[in-house]
Design a protein around this motif. Sequence first.
Motif, PDB file in Angstrom:
ATOM      1  N   SER A  36       8.420 -10.155  20.300  1.00 55.26           N
ATOM      2  CA  SER A  36       8.682  -9.754  18.911  1.00 55.26           C
ATOM      3  C   SER A  36      10.112  -9.256  18.757  1.00 55.26           C
ATOM      4  O   SER A  36      10.789  -9.565  17.756  1.00 55.26           O
ATOM      5  CB  SER A  36       7.697  -8.670  18.475  1.00 55.26           C
TER       6      SER A  36
ATOM      7  N   ILE B  12      -0.985 -10.905  15.287  1.00 51.71           N
ATOM      8  CA  ILE B  12      -0.143 -11.085  16.470  1.00 51.71           C
ATOM      9  C   ILE B  12      -1.005 -11.347  17.701  1.00 51.71           C
ATOM     10  O   ILE B  12      -0.685 -12.201  18.539  1.00 51.71           O
ATOM     11  CB  ILE B  12       0.754  -9.855  16.687  1.00 51.71           C
TER      12      ILE B  12
ATOM     13  N   ASP C 229       5.204 -11.661  17.668  1.00 52.78           N
ATOM     14  CA  ASP C 229       5.424 -12.571  16.539  1.00 52.78           C
ATOM     15  C   ASP C 229       6.399 -11.895  15.574  1.00 52.78           C
ATOM     16  O   ASP C 229       5.999 -11.129  14.687  1.00 52.78           O
ATOM     17  CB  ASP C 229       4.108 -12.878  15.846  1.00 52.78           C
TER      18      ASP C 229
ATOM     19  N   ARG D  66      -2.226 -15.002  18.104  1.00 57.05           N
ATOM     20  CA  ARG D  66      -1.224 -16.077  18.075  1.00 57.05           C
ATOM     21  C   ARG D  66      -1.431 -17.021  19.271  1.00 57.05           C
ATOM     22  O   ARG D  66      -1.653 -16.569  20.400  1.00 57.05           O
ATOM     23  CB  ARG D  66       0.180 -15.496  18.122  1.00 57.05           C
TER      24      ARG D  66
END
Length: 596
Positions: A545, A494, A516, A497
């Motif tokens: 998220s 994450i 994410d 990203r």
Amino acid sequence: MGQFDPPSYNVSTSVPIFGRVIINIFRTTAKTAGLNKSTLTQFMHQTKQIYSLRDPERAGALKLPDNSVPATPFSAVRIEAAVVLAIGLALFVWNFYANRYFYHDDALISLRYAINFVTSSDLSWNSGDRVEGYTNFLHLIAVAGLIDLGTDPVVASRLVNALGAAGLLAAVWIGLKHLLPAPADAPARMLGVAGVLGAVTVPVWILGGLETIPAAAFLTAGVVSLLSSFGVVHPERLRGAIIGGVFFALAYLTRPDAVMMNLAAGLGVLAFGRASFWRRFAQCFIVGAIPLMVIGLHVWWRTGYYDDLLPNTFHAKVGVDLATRMADVWRYLYRSAVLAIPAVTLGVLMLPLILGRRIWRMRLGRTAAYLAGCVLAQGIYVIWSGGDHMPAARVLAGVIGPGCLLLGLGAATLGRGARQIVIIASLSVMVLAAFQSRPLGMNPAAYIGRIVGSYIADTWPEGSVVALNTAGSTPFMAQNNVYIDMLGLNDREIGTREDVPIRTARQSMSGHSKGDGASVLRRTPDYIILGPAEGRPATDPWFLSDLEISESPDFKACYAMHQIELPRDKSWPAGPAPVQASLTFTYYKRMCGAAS
């Protein structure tokens, strides 16, 4: 009139060469004019004073201009200094008491690392999953050492910070004593010390548990160690650069953004130091080379241990576009300058006073420019990185030392009356800032996450995989589970990203931009806590998220919402604000292959 007799002291070693030429001329004139010994001795003494002002450290100490020497007895100056120090101490005690409940959730992230390191020699957030979700290596190791000796983890972090505060005060005092050693300078020196004591940032982050204050102490010690490069007595010596390089290396290990002030200090010596160019170059090289070697060793270790050149926190916090990072930075700087570190703001405002008077510009202009450069470098970094979502100017704490040195220097440039006005005004601003700053209770994420974590530890099966945004208190309290940090600070996938869409308002908060949902759901967590520590329904997503998970068909098919009322824990007070008797804990439990 009698025959001229030379004075008893050695003229050749007491007065500069040009002064000796003048005195020799006057010797001849004195013989012709019939001047007596006392008359010429008085003249020579005045000549020495003139040269001491131009080249003050050649005489062994800096001396104030005549209009700055107080007409009152030395005891009055000491009383004035004592009053200034007493006000600074009173401000520190007040700020410490007002914020006595404060502790930040992010500090509990480091404590989880420290506990894992003590219990299993594994410097990780989830045991066996090596991700560097901290930026305070030296602070973490020091806290782990105290934990290993049996100290409570929260108390251990505060003890390390208290030692850092003592070091910060000592560094500022030593620096001001070096720059302003005369007895008449005592009130100005104490104003600089009071600036440290009166900064809300210092007691807040002693209590807050993070590495802020020890890092500021190392940075200030490094800056002060280089002050010898700006004097006229042996500015060519390398000892200050060596000591400064060691302190800057320790600062880097405590907080990596210390490299900004390290760079500014080295360039400041090169640009404004008094030694020859090549000697200044050597000092600049040394003060950069020592930290660079330490950085190289640390990166080598990081690459082998975490398989990454940079800490994961860098990817999670900086890997978004500049406009998003800077969305709230100017308001952050304003709040910090006015409320948290007013002494630094006042010190920067003193810079024109130091540079505006010729005698002080000659003596301390180079030093003032050096200190101002250190403050500016850290400020530019904070603007570029987007500030901070935490209170009390945490990421600006490193400028407290150089700023308070500037404040003391500025006050010393003034005559006694004007200096007293500036001291009273400065202390008044600090008092107003202290009373205008809202007292902080325990960070809500830390307080509520502790309650939620206790419930999880008592109720959910050990080894459960839990996805959440509160990475500090909840995992700290429920140590025996595996966690997915949905903000990416402790999650490599994450955190790294790229092309992150900005879809929620709270993504503008520093360190809260990443997320994410697909990555989280792919790992089939047993439980998901959306939003803050107590959780939120999927219809109210806080972070990226949360939003992406709420939009997923798999989430809607496989997870069911649960809500439960949890009692507040009165054994750990939240702070001055009243709290409700209970809170609603909202979480989602996986039903497809459900956890028991």
